[in-house]
Scaffold this active site. Structure first.
Site, short mmCIF file in Angstrom:
data_model
loop_
_atom_site.label_atom_id
_atom_site.label_comp_id
_atom_site.label_asym_id
_atom_site.label_seq_id
_atom_site.Cartn_x
_atom_site.Cartn_y
_atom_site.Cartn_z
CG ASP A 171 -3.77 4.73 -3.64
OD1 ASP A 171 -2.86 4.44 -2.83
OD2 ASP A 171 -4.96 4.43 -3.46
CG ASP A 205 -1.97 1.11 1.17
OD1 ASP A 205 -2.08 1.78 0.12
OD2 ASP A 205 -2.67 1.32 2.17
#
Length: 474
Positions: free
Chosen positions: A351, A153
Site C-alpha cells: 500500500d 493512492d
C-alpha cells in the site's frame, strides 16, 4: 460539451466504502549498513530527481511535507505524531474494508439507502488529514488543462478533485478549483451508464450519476461522476477519463485538490488506461522528504535490469487491493525463525498510503528482538517510544549509525534488501526508530508500508499478476 449539472441533492449521500540471506545490489552478503545520520533527515532544500525518460509517461512525485512539495506548509511543526496517528486510522480502515468483504458486507450503499445515518463515523473537519498517504503528483484536467495536485493512492479506485461551484463544502487547496464550465471536453456521466454501476457507492440526481468515497479518518468526497481529458504530462493525455467532480469534500489536509486512484478496481486510472499502458505502472518513493521520486505508466522505461518479481495476489471480494506473499524476514544476514504460515494466515497487502509496515505479532516480536540485538552497541542510547514505534534510539553526538541489515523475503525466492531509509524512521536528530509495528492480532492483514518501499522502483504488472522491486530506483 456539458457545462451544467442538476441541482445537488439536499440529502448527504452516505459514504460507507468497504472496507534467505541479505545481499546488496552486487550480490555480496551484507549484515550491516553504515549510514550518516544526516542522510536520514530531510534537508531544507529540494534535491533534483533523476532525468525523465523520454519514452515513458513519468510524473514527478514528492512528499507533501518536504521542500519539493508545492503544498508544503510554511510553518513546519513536528508533524510525525500527525503522520503516525493518521497511519493508524488508515490501517484500521483497511482492516474494516477487508473484514466487511470477507463477511459479504460489500461496504457500499445503494441509492435507495442514501440518506440513512452511518453507524460509525469519526468526525472530520475541513483542513484535517485524509488517510491517503503522503506522496503527491500534479496533473492537468480538462481542455485547456487546469493543474491539479493529487495524492497518489494504490488503496483507492476513484480519482476525484474539488469542483466549482462547490455546492456544499470545499477545503482550501493549492490549485484553482476545477471549473467544469471552462472545459470544452467535460461531460457528466448518466445514472444508466456502466461506469456508474462500477462505483461502490453511487446515487442519482436528475439523471446524473453521483459518486461517494470515504476514508479512514472520516474524510469524504461526494459529487458528480464525470469525464474529461486527463493530462498526465503535456504530451500524454487520457481522453474521456472518468473521475469524481466533488461538491461536498471534507477532511483533506495539505492543500491538495483530491486523490489519484491507482487501485485494482474498475474505476481506477490503471483499469481505465489498460489499453494505453497495458496495465503497467510503477513508482519510486524517494529516500527522504527533501528528494523527488516518480510515478510512471507503461512498460517502456519502467523495467530495470535489477528488478525482482514476485506474484501479485488479488481477491475478488476486495479488487482494489494488491496483495503479495511475504514468507520471511532476515536481519544481519540471518533468516529469522518465523514460519511462512505466520504471514500466510491473514496475508500481506502492499500500500502506498500506509506509512509503517505492519507485521503479525509473532513476526514483529522476532524482528524487534533481532534488531535490538544488532543495535546492542547503542543499548545505552535507547529513547522513548513514539506512537506505534516502540524501538527507538538517541544518536545525539554521533555522525553515523551502524544499522543491522533487514531483508524481506517473498514468494518466488525474491529477497528485497531494504535501504537504510526503509529500516528506520527518523523522527528528528535525537530520535531514530525501527520502522515496523505489530498488528493487534494474528488475523489482521499485514501491510507493506511506504517507508519500506523507499528508493525502490516498485513495478505493478496487472495482466501478468506480478509486482517487481528494483534497487536504486531513485
Amino acid at each position: 460539451m456539458t457545462t451544467s449539472s442538476p441541482p445537488f441533492p439536499s440529502f448527504v449521500l452516505l459514504l460507507l466504502v468497504l472496507l534467505a540471506l541479505t545481499v546488496n545490489a552486487n550480490g555480496e552478503t551484507r549484515s550491516h549498513h553504515k549510514v550518516n545520520i544526516s542522510s536520514l533527515l530531510p534537508r531544507k532544500v529540494c534535491s533534483n530527481s533523476k532525468d525523465v525518460i523520454s519514452d515513458v509517461t513519468r510524473l514527478r512525485l514528492v512528499h507533501r511535507h518536504g521542500p519539493c512539495s508545492p503544498a508544503m506548509r510554511r510553518r513546519q511543526s513536528d508533524f510525525h505524531a500527525e503522520i503516525l496517528a493518521r497511519d493508524q486510522l488508515r490501517v484500521g480502515f483497511l482492516r474494516q474494508r477487508i473484514a466487511a468483504a470477507e463477511l459479504g458486507g460489500g461496504g457500499g450503499t445503494s441509492p435507495a439507502s442514501a440518506g440513512a445515518a452511518p453507524s460509525t463515523k469519526i468526525p472530520a473537519r475541513s483542513g484535517e488529514s485524509v488517510s491517503a498517504g503522503d506522496y503527491i503528483v500534479t496533473v492537468g484536467l480538462g481542455t485547456p488543462p487546469t493543474a491539479q495536485t493529487l495524492f497518489v493512492d494504490t488503496g483507492s479506485d476513484v480519482t476525484w478533485v474539488q469542483c466549482r461551484p462547490c455546492a456544499i463544502s470545499c477545503h482550501r487547496q493549492l490549485d484553482q478549483l476545477f471549473a467544469p464550465a471552462s472545459s470544452a471536453t467535460y461531460a457528466n456521466v448518466t445514472c444508466a451508464s456502466a461506469a456508474c454501476a462500477d462505483l461502490d457507492v453511487s446515487g442519482c440526481s436528475g439523471g446524473t450519476c453521483l459518486y461517494g468515497v470515504a476514508y479512514g479518518d472520516g474524510s469524504q468526497s461526494v459529487g458528480f461522476y464525470s469525464s474529461d481529458a486527463l493530462a498526465l504530462t503535456p504530451a500524454d493525455v487520457v481522453p474521456r477519463f472518468l473521475f469524481g467532480c466533488g461538491q461536498d469534500n471534507e477532511g483533506l489536509f495539505g492543500r491538495a485538490a483530491g486523490i489519484l486512484g491507482l487501485g485494482g478496481g474498475r474505476p481506477s486510472l490503471v483499469a481505465q488506461t489498460m489499453n494505453k499502458y497495458n496495465g503497467v505502472f510503477g513508482y519510486c518513493l524517494p529516500a527522504s522528504a527533501s528528494d523527488a521520486g516518480y510515478l510512471a505508466f507503461g512498460k517502456s522505461g519502467i523495467t530495470n535490469p535489477t528488478v525482482k518479481y514476485t506474484n501479485m495476489l488479488t481477491d475478488a471480494k476486495t479488487p482494489t487491493f494488491y496483495f503479495l506473499n511475504l514468507t520471511g524476514i532476515s536481519v544481519s544476514g540471518q533468516r529469522l525463525s518465523i514460519l511462512p504460515a505466520v504471514f500466510a494466515k491473514a496475508g500481506t497487502l502492499i500500500d502506498s498510503g500506509t506509512v509503517i509496515t505492519r507485521l503479525p505479532p509473532a513476526a514483529y516480536t522476532s524482528l524487534r528482538s533481532a534488531f535490538r540485538q544488532g543495535m546492542s552497541r547503542y543499548k545505552n542510547k535507547r529513547a522513548p517510544a513514539v506512537s506505534i514505534l516502540d524501538t527507538c534510539y538517541d544518536p545525539t553526538g554521533r555522525g553515523e549509525l551502524k544499522l543491522p541489515a533487514v531483508a524481506l523475503q517473498f514468494a518466488g525466492d525474491v529477497s528485497v534488501n531494504l535501504a537504510p531509509e526503509g529500516i528506520v524512521y527518523a523522527v528528528n536528530r535525537s530520535r531514530i526508530c525501527l520502522a515496523f509495528a505489530a498488528n493487534d492480532g494474528d488475523g489482521d492483514v499485514g501491510i507493506l508500508g511506504n517507508v519500506q518501499q523507499r528508493t525502490f522502483g516498485v513495478i505493478y504488472d496487472v495482466p501478468k499478476k506480478v509486482i517487481g522491486f528494483a534497487a536504486g530506483g531513485c
